[in-house]
Design an enzyme around this catalytic site. Structure first.
Site, PDB file in Angstrom:
ATOM      1  N   SER A  23       0.855  -1.277   0.008  1.00 18.36           N
ATOM      2  CA  SER A  23       0.177  -0.085  -0.043  1.00 18.36           C
ATOM      3  C   SER A  23       0.955   1.182  -0.044  1.00 18.36           C
ATOM      4  O   SER A  23       1.852   1.316   0.696  1.00 18.36           O
ATOM      5  CB  SER A  23      -0.783  -0.091   1.143  1.00 18.36           C
ATOM      6  OG  SER A  23      -2.046   0.657   1.097  1.00 18.36           O
ATOM      7  N   PRO A  24       0.485   2.139  -0.635  1.00 12.82           N
ATOM      8  CA  PRO A  24       1.246   3.643  -0.485  1.00 12.82           C
ATOM      9  C   PRO A  24       1.260   3.941   0.805  1.00 12.82           C
ATOM     10  O   PRO A  24       0.188   4.152   1.446  1.00 12.82           O
ATOM     11  CB  PRO A  24       0.511   4.571  -1.417  1.00 12.82           C
ATOM     12  CG  PRO A  24      -1.104   4.061  -1.283  1.00 12.82           C
ATOM     13  CD  PRO A  24      -0.805   2.488  -1.548  1.00 12.82           C
ATOM     14  N   GLN A 101       1.184   6.609  -6.498  1.00 14.76           N
ATOM     15  CA  GLN A 101      -0.185   7.268  -5.996  1.00 14.76           C
ATOM     16  C   GLN A 101      -0.084   8.754  -6.116  1.00 14.76           C
ATOM     17  O   GLN A 101       0.866   9.263  -5.631  1.00 14.76           O
ATOM     18  CB  GLN A 101      -0.586   6.654  -4.477  1.00 14.76           C
ATOM     19  CG  GLN A 101      -1.936   7.529  -4.209  1.00 14.76           C
ATOM     20  CD  GLN A 101      -2.057   7.025  -2.579  1.00 14.76           C
ATOM     21  OE1 GLN A 101      -1.183   7.574  -1.949  1.00 14.76           O
ATOM     22  NE2 GLN A 101      -3.271   6.380  -2.428  1.00 14.76           N
ATOM     23  N   TYR A 183      -8.537  13.912   1.526  1.00 16.74           N
ATOM     24  CA  TYR A 183      -7.725  14.673   0.631  1.00 16.74           C
ATOM     25  C   TYR A 183      -8.716  15.446  -0.340  1.00 16.74           C
ATOM     26  O   TYR A 183      -9.801  15.312  -0.347  1.00 16.74           O
ATOM     27  CB  TYR A 183      -6.476  14.056   0.344  1.00 16.74           C
ATOM     28  CG  TYR A 183      -5.606  13.506   1.320  1.00 16.74           C
ATOM     29  CD1 TYR A 183      -5.078  14.738   2.280  1.00 16.74           C
ATOM     30  CD2 TYR A 183      -5.226  12.400   1.614  1.00 16.74           C
ATOM     31  CE1 TYR A 183      -4.219  14.153   3.278  1.00 16.74           C
ATOM     32  CE2 TYR A 183      -4.559  11.769   2.673  1.00 16.74           C
ATOM     33  CZ  TYR A 183      -4.042  12.726   3.478  1.00 16.74           C
ATOM     34  OH  TYR A 183      -3.519  12.306   4.752  1.00 16.74           O
ATOM     35  N   LEU A 302      -6.069  -3.512   8.011  1.00 13.26           N
ATOM     36  CA  LEU A 302      -6.089  -4.485   8.830  1.00 13.26           C
ATOM     37  C   LEU A 302      -5.966  -5.931   8.307  1.00 13.26           C
ATOM     38  O   LEU A 302      -6.899  -6.946   8.717  1.00 13.26           O
ATOM     39  CB  LEU A 302      -7.224  -4.421   9.981  1.00 13.26           C
ATOM     40  CG  LEU A 302      -6.727  -2.951  11.032  1.00 13.26           C
ATOM     41  CD1 LEU A 302      -7.797  -3.116  12.073  1.00 13.26           C
ATOM     42  CD2 LEU A 302      -5.321  -3.379  11.611  1.00 13.26           C
TER      43      LEU A 302
HETATM   44  C1  LIG Z   1       3.117   5.198   7.671  1.00 14.54           C
HETATM   45  C2  LIG Z   1       1.738   5.214   6.685  1.00 14.54           C
HETATM   46  C3  LIG Z   1       1.785   6.107   5.717  1.00 14.54           C
HETATM   47  C4  LIG Z   1       0.617   5.929   5.016  1.00 14.54           C
HETATM   48  N1  LIG Z   1       0.619   7.032   3.689  1.00 14.54           N
HETATM   49  C5  LIG Z   1      -0.202   6.761   3.039  1.00 14.54           C
HETATM   50  C6  LIG Z   1      -0.392   7.344   1.637  1.00 14.54           C
HETATM   51  O1  LIG Z   1       0.548   7.796   1.305  1.00 14.54           O
HETATM   52  N2  LIG Z   1      -1.361   7.083   0.656  1.00 14.54           N
HETATM   53  C7  LIG Z   1      -2.652   6.198   1.198  1.00 14.54           C
HETATM   54  O2  LIG Z   1      -3.358   6.286   0.415  1.00 14.54           O
HETATM   55  N3  LIG Z   1      -2.723   5.791   2.483  1.00 14.54           N
HETATM   56  C8  LIG Z   1      -1.603   5.782   3.286  1.00 14.54           C
HETATM   57  N4  LIG Z   1      -1.662   5.328   4.522  1.00 14.54           N
HETATM   58  C9  LIG Z   1      -2.632   4.239   4.679  1.00 14.54           C
HETATM   59  C10 LIG Z   1      -2.248   2.850   4.183  1.00 14.54           C
HETATM   60  O3  LIG Z   1      -1.825   2.669   2.793  1.00 14.54           O
HETATM   61  C11 LIG Z   1      -3.219   1.863   4.645  1.00 14.54           C
HETATM   62  O4  LIG Z   1      -4.380   2.175   3.795  1.00 14.54           O
HETATM   63  C12 LIG Z   1      -4.003   1.960   6.106  1.00 14.54           C
HETATM   64  O5  LIG Z   1      -2.745   1.965   6.907  1.00 14.54           O
HETATM   65  C13 LIG Z   1      -4.408   0.582   6.379  1.00 14.54           C
HETATM   66  O6  LIG Z   1      -3.764  -0.636   6.025  1.00 14.54           O
HETATM   67  P1  LIG Z   1      -3.063  -1.505   7.190  1.00 14.54           P
HETATM   68  O7  LIG Z   1      -4.003  -1.819   8.345  1.00 14.54           O
HETATM   69  O8  LIG Z   1      -2.440  -2.474   6.400  1.00 14.54           O
HETATM   70  O9  LIG Z   1      -1.838  -0.503   7.756  1.00 14.54           O
HETATM   71  C14 LIG Z   1      -0.415   5.243   5.233  1.00 14.54           C
HETATM   72  C15 LIG Z   1      -0.341   4.404   6.080  1.00 14.54           C
HETATM   73  C16 LIG Z   1       0.857   4.350   7.092  1.00 14.54           C
HETATM   74  C17 LIG Z   1       1.146   3.237   8.209  1.00 14.54           C
END
Ligand SMILES: Cc1cc2nc3c(=O)[nH]c(=O)nc-3n(C[C@H](O)[C@H](O)[C@H](O)COP(=O)(O)O)c2cc1C
Length: 366
Positions: A23-24, A101, A183, A302
């Site tokens: 993920s970004p 992204q 955003y 998650l």
């Molecule tokens: C350090 C960090 C930076 C993130 N930056 C972005 C981002 O640049 N673009 C985006 O769409 N989501 C961003 N997110 C959200 C994640 O891409 C993801 O959607 C969110 O953390 C839930 O997924 P997870 O439970 O696997 O962490 C970020 C999350 C984290 C932890």
């Protein structure tokens, strides 16, 4: 055992060997929008996580469209040149295909890095003016954005187009628009943040006008072979906000414009809203989008365990899964998932001897 997670998928001309996506993730570590050695190390590492696709963090289409002073941008030749260095490194040493992204932070711009507090920049922290569909701050203590004029709206659309052209020039395999997390684009879509009474606000079609104008204009400059997608909101998790019906309707529009995939995320429309903390909380919404809009669908949120990811794909809920914190915690998540699910995964030659099938009875040669 055949793994659904490790089965290939094709998006436009992009062939991915598996359905795992990094993920970004913003790193808040750029120099005036430009990538540096942090990005080289970070993305170089995650290009070898075993994921089929690695998506570069939210990369902003204008300088004032950055979230923080440390956010990446793609608005100048310097930004493009520094990102080219990182792309070349990932191509040379990594196994993942590369996506990016592109984003504009809207009323959430001019923020502190998370580890500096994560709120609005203070007067002595070099803040800048922000803009949004309506002059409503993200939350208490946040900057009041300027309500965008028609010229601002046209300029923002063109900034997305210009950044997309740069992303194409950089050779990305996939490009995704950030249309979630509160955003700029999401803030036009949601009735919580968009209170305009011109053709860009009010009923759903009007709130979708700017987002779909951007999508259409970007589609026109991204060649058909490059996978083009969007991360969108499955729910605002607040009364009167966007919900799964909106995600289905919007995904249908994106599909009609020729988008190749959507990623269902959620939340972030105001400082007060909170996402559920249950495993794969966006998956039920993604399942509806996949079924009712008929577009390749990814979800995020998650998803942490290989068997959980496997079941989401095997049960036909989603086509791909994205992981964020899980891969930061375990940068070889895909390797470990392959082991657990009995699948093969690409590793760089330098690390090939770590492949479990080379362990049993293998003689250690140093
Ligand atoms: C350090 C960090 C930076 C993130 N930056 C972005 C981002 O640049 N673009 C985006 O769409 N989501 C961003 N997110 C959200 C994640 O891409 C993801 O959607 C969110 O953390 C839930 O997924 P997870 O439970 O696997 O962490 C970020 C999350 C984290 C932890």
């Amino acid at each position: 055992m055949t793994s659904a997670l490790f089965s290939p998928i094709r998006l436009a001309d992009l062939d991915l060997p598996n359905r795992i996506v990094v993920s970004p993730m913003c790193q808040y570590s750029a120099d005036d929008g430009c990538a540096n050695d942090w990005h080289l190390g970070h993305l170089g590492m995650l290009a070898n996580s075993g994921a089929g696709l690695l998506v570069v963090e939210a990369t902003h289409v204008t300088r004032p469209g950055r979230i923080t002073h440390g956010c990446l941008g793609l608005y100048s030749d310097a930004c493009e040149a520094e990102l080219a260095r990182v792309v070349a490194h990932c191509r040379r040493f990594g196994t993942a295909k590369l996506g990016i992204q592109i984003a504009h932070a809207g009323r959430k711009a001019s923020s502190q890095r998370p580890w500096e507090g994560g709120g609005a920049l203070k007067a002595d922290q070099d803040p800048w003016d922000t803009m949004a569909p309506s002059a409503i701050p993200f939350g208490a203590g946040w900057h009041t954005p300027r309500a965008m004029t028609h010229d601002d709206i046209a300029a923002a659309r063109e900034a997305f187009v210009a950044a997309a052209r740069r992303a194409v020039r950089l050779g990305f395999d996939a490009i995704e628009l950030h249309m979630a997390h509160g955003y700029l684009i999401h803030s036009f879509m949601s009735p919580i943040s968009n209170k305009r009474n011109d053709e860009y606000g009010g009923p759903r079609e009007a709130r979708y006008r700017f987002p779909l104008d951007v999508a259409k204009a970007v589609r026109e400059v991204v060649p058909a072979g490059i996978a083009l997608g969007a991360r969108i909101t499955g729910s605002d998790w607040t009364e009167g906000g966007l919900d799964a019906d909106d995600a289905v309707a919007f995904s249908r529009e994106l599909k009609a414009l020729g988008f190749d995939f959507v990623c269902i995320s959620s939340g972030g429309v105001t400082a007060e809203t909170r996402n559920p903390a249950t495993p794969a909380y966006n998956a039920p919404i993604a399942e509806r989008v996949r079924r009712e809009a008929g577009v390749a669908t990814r979800t995020v949120g998650l998803i942490t365990a290989p068997k959980q990811a496997e079941a989401l794909v095997a049960d036909g809920k989603v086509d791909m899964v994205a992981l964020a914190r899980g891969v930061l915690d375990d940068p070889h998540w895909g390797w470990h998932a392959a082991l657990e699910l009995g699948a093969d995964v690409a590793r760089p030659s330098q690390y090939a001897r770590a492949a479990p099938k080379l362990w049993p009875g293998a003689t250690m040669r140093t």
